[in-house]
Design an enzyme around this catalytic site. Structure first.
Site, PDB file in Angstrom:
ATOM      1  N   SER A  64      49.588 -19.738-146.356  1.00 57.55           N
ATOM      2  CA  SER A  64      48.899 -19.788-147.657  1.00 57.55           C
ATOM      3  C   SER A  64      49.528 -20.741-148.662  1.00 57.55           C
ATOM      4  CB  SER A  64      48.821 -18.389-148.258  1.00 57.55           C
ATOM      5  OG  SER A  64      47.859 -17.652-147.554  1.00 57.55           O
ATOM      6  N   LYS A  67      47.249 -23.412-149.683  1.00 56.00           N
ATOM      7  CA  LYS A  67      46.047 -23.139-150.492  1.00 56.00           C
ATOM      8  C   LYS A  67      45.996 -23.916-151.814  1.00 56.00           C
ATOM      9  CE  LYS A  67      44.611 -18.749-148.531  1.00 56.00           C
ATOM     10  NZ  LYS A  67      45.331 -17.698-147.879  1.00 56.00           N
ATOM     11  N   TYR A 189      40.200 -24.338-142.009  1.00 56.38           N
ATOM     12  CA  TYR A 189      41.072 -23.397-142.719  1.00 56.38           C
ATOM     13  C   TYR A 189      42.277 -23.025-141.835  1.00 56.38           C
ATOM     14  CZ  TYR A 189      42.902 -19.067-144.578  1.00 56.38           C
ATOM     15  OH  TYR A 189      43.758 -18.099-145.016  1.00 56.38           O
ATOM     16  N   TYR A 241      49.596 -12.668-154.723  1.00 52.53           N
ATOM     17  CA  TYR A 241      48.660 -11.588-154.372  1.00 52.53           C
ATOM     18  C   TYR A 241      48.825 -10.372-155.279  1.00 52.53           C
ATOM     19  CZ  TYR A 241      48.386 -14.736-150.522  1.00 52.53           C
ATOM     20  OH  TYR A 241      48.264 -15.852-149.780  1.00 52.53           O
ATOM     21  N   VAL A 259      52.441 -16.178-145.223  1.00 51.61           N
ATOM     22  CA  VAL A 259      52.923 -15.137-144.302  1.00 51.61           C
ATOM     23  C   VAL A 259      53.935 -15.627-143.274  1.00 51.61           C
ATOM     24  CG1 VAL A 259      51.036 -13.461-144.457  1.00 51.61           C
ATOM     25  CG2 VAL A 259      50.849 -15.387-142.881  1.00 51.61           C
TER      26      VAL A 259
HETATM   27  N1  GLN Z   1      46.537 -17.976-142.261  1.00 49.62           N
HETATM   28  C1  GLN Z   1      46.808 -16.759-142.971  1.00 49.62           C
HETATM   29  C2  GLN Z   1      45.574 -15.872-142.991  1.00 49.62           C
HETATM   30  O1  GLN Z   1      44.520 -16.332-143.200  1.00 49.62           O
HETATM   31  C3  GLN Z   1      47.276 -17.057-144.361  1.00 49.62           C
HETATM   32  C4  GLN Z   1      47.629 -15.819-145.142  1.00 49.62           C
HETATM   33  C5  GLN Z   1      48.885 -15.939-145.944  1.00 49.62           C
HETATM   34  O2  GLN Z   1      49.726 -16.794-145.733  1.00 49.62           O
HETATM   35  N2  GLN Z   1      49.063 -15.039-146.895  1.00 49.62           N
HETATM   36  O3  GLN Z   1      45.653 -14.695-142.806  1.00 49.62           O
END
Ligand code: GLN
Length: 314
Positions: A64, A67, A189, A241, A259
């Site tokens: 993420s 993003k 994505y 988050y 993550v």
């Molecule tokens: N690729 C991960 C997902 O879509 C990204 C989520 C994250 O890093 N918080 O679940």
């Protein structure tokens, strides 16, 4: 004020290395193979000076943390009005993959949760899926100052198991928030999430945001200055988050976690901070990463509303 930073980074690293709380992400099976002890801290200043301590050669997938970078590209390509009308800027107060991340008209609440990032992926330019991926890859390479490639194993692992993201994608298509082939958008994505960087690369990306869109090493512009505030605001409100409120209170810097165990934080006009360590708390944020950021902010008074940032006698 930051003269002793190299020593400070080393002492924080020495102290936090023994921290053992948290769990490596397993819902993307390939991520479960990460070495939980890997730990690196990097800082890049807006003049291009960098400091790194720990496992500096360890490369990880951005997940993420890609993003905000892709959001910046969407702003750059289709403009603020359309991007924000499709992705929103409201905090969700829920997890990154939450279905609650959509409002009543099927629009994601913000581009830092998965639903919003699937929308920004759908806005990438190019006449083929390869062109669109290359656009994202090249932008990320400019941000990180590294010639990034994807981690094929992580990409395939997420593509195989990413049914929740698939569900979000089809819901967004049903609501008319995204157009075109859903699987193609999801593929972009997943590939964006699987792009690799080192901690130093991620600190360079954060420093590019701190430097108002100019890579501090090459002076190459990756996003217009006018969009920096859009990116930093959504990072501050949503980057961590459902921990975002506590983060704003304790750390008070625009940031983004992934993550894989990566966190980047932006000190506007001064520097980018990145930490990589794969053990996560229940919100999906790196436990060592959180501790390092809290410590640096307290030590140097870097909270965005702190007095260093706003001297009384400018
Ligand atoms: N690729 C991960 C997902 O879509 C990204 C989520 C994250 O890093 N918080 O679940």
């Amino acid at each position: 004020m930051l003269d002793d930073l190299p020593n400070t980074l080393q002492s924080i690293h020495d102290r936090e290395r023994v921290r053992s709380d948290g769990q490596v992400a397993t819902y993307i099976p390939e991520l479960a193979k990460a070495d939980p002890d890997t730990f690196c801290i990097a800082v890049t200043f807006v003049d291009g000076t960098s400091h790194v301590v720990g496992d500096e050669h360890a490369a990880f997938t951005l997940q993420s943390t890609a993003k905000p970078l892709v959001f910046g590209q969407a702003l750059q390509i289709v403009g603020r009005k359309l991007t924000v009308s499709l992705t929103g800027v409201e905090p969700t107060g829920s997890s990154f993959s939450s279905m609650v991340g959509l409002d009543e008209i099927g629009r994601p609440l913000n581009p830092m949760v998965n639903a919003g990032a699937i929308v920004t992926a759908s806005l990438m330019p190019g006449s083929t899926p390869e062109d669109r991926f290359e656009h994202v890859r090249a932008a990320v390479a400019t941000y990180t100052n590294q010639d990034t490639t994807i981690d094929e194993a992580v990409y395939r692992s997420e593509k195989r198991t990413g049914d929740r993201n698939r569900a979000l994608g089809y819901l967004l298509k049903d609501k008319g928030t995204i157009e075109g082939d859903v699987e193609e958008t999801l593929d972009l994505y997943f590939r964006s999430c699987a792009l690799r960087a080192t901690t130093q690369g991620l600190a360079n990306a954060a420093a590019t945001l701190a430097n108002y869109g100019l890579n501090p090493h090459t002076n190459e512009r990756v996003v217009d200055e006018t969009y920096i505030k859009d990116i930093l605001v959504v990072m501050l409100m949503n980057g961590m988050y459902n921990y975002a409120g506590r983060w704003a209170y304790e750390v008070g810097l625009p940031a983004k976690s992934g993550v894989s165990g990566a966190i980047m934080a932006v000190v506007p006009g001064i520097m980018g901070i990145a930490v990589y360590s794969p053990k996560l708390d229940t919100y999906g944020n790196s436990t060592r990463g959180l501790a390092v950021c809290r410590d640096l902010v307290q030590r140097y008074d870097l909270h965005m509303f702190g007095s260093t940032m706003h001297p009384r006698n400018p």
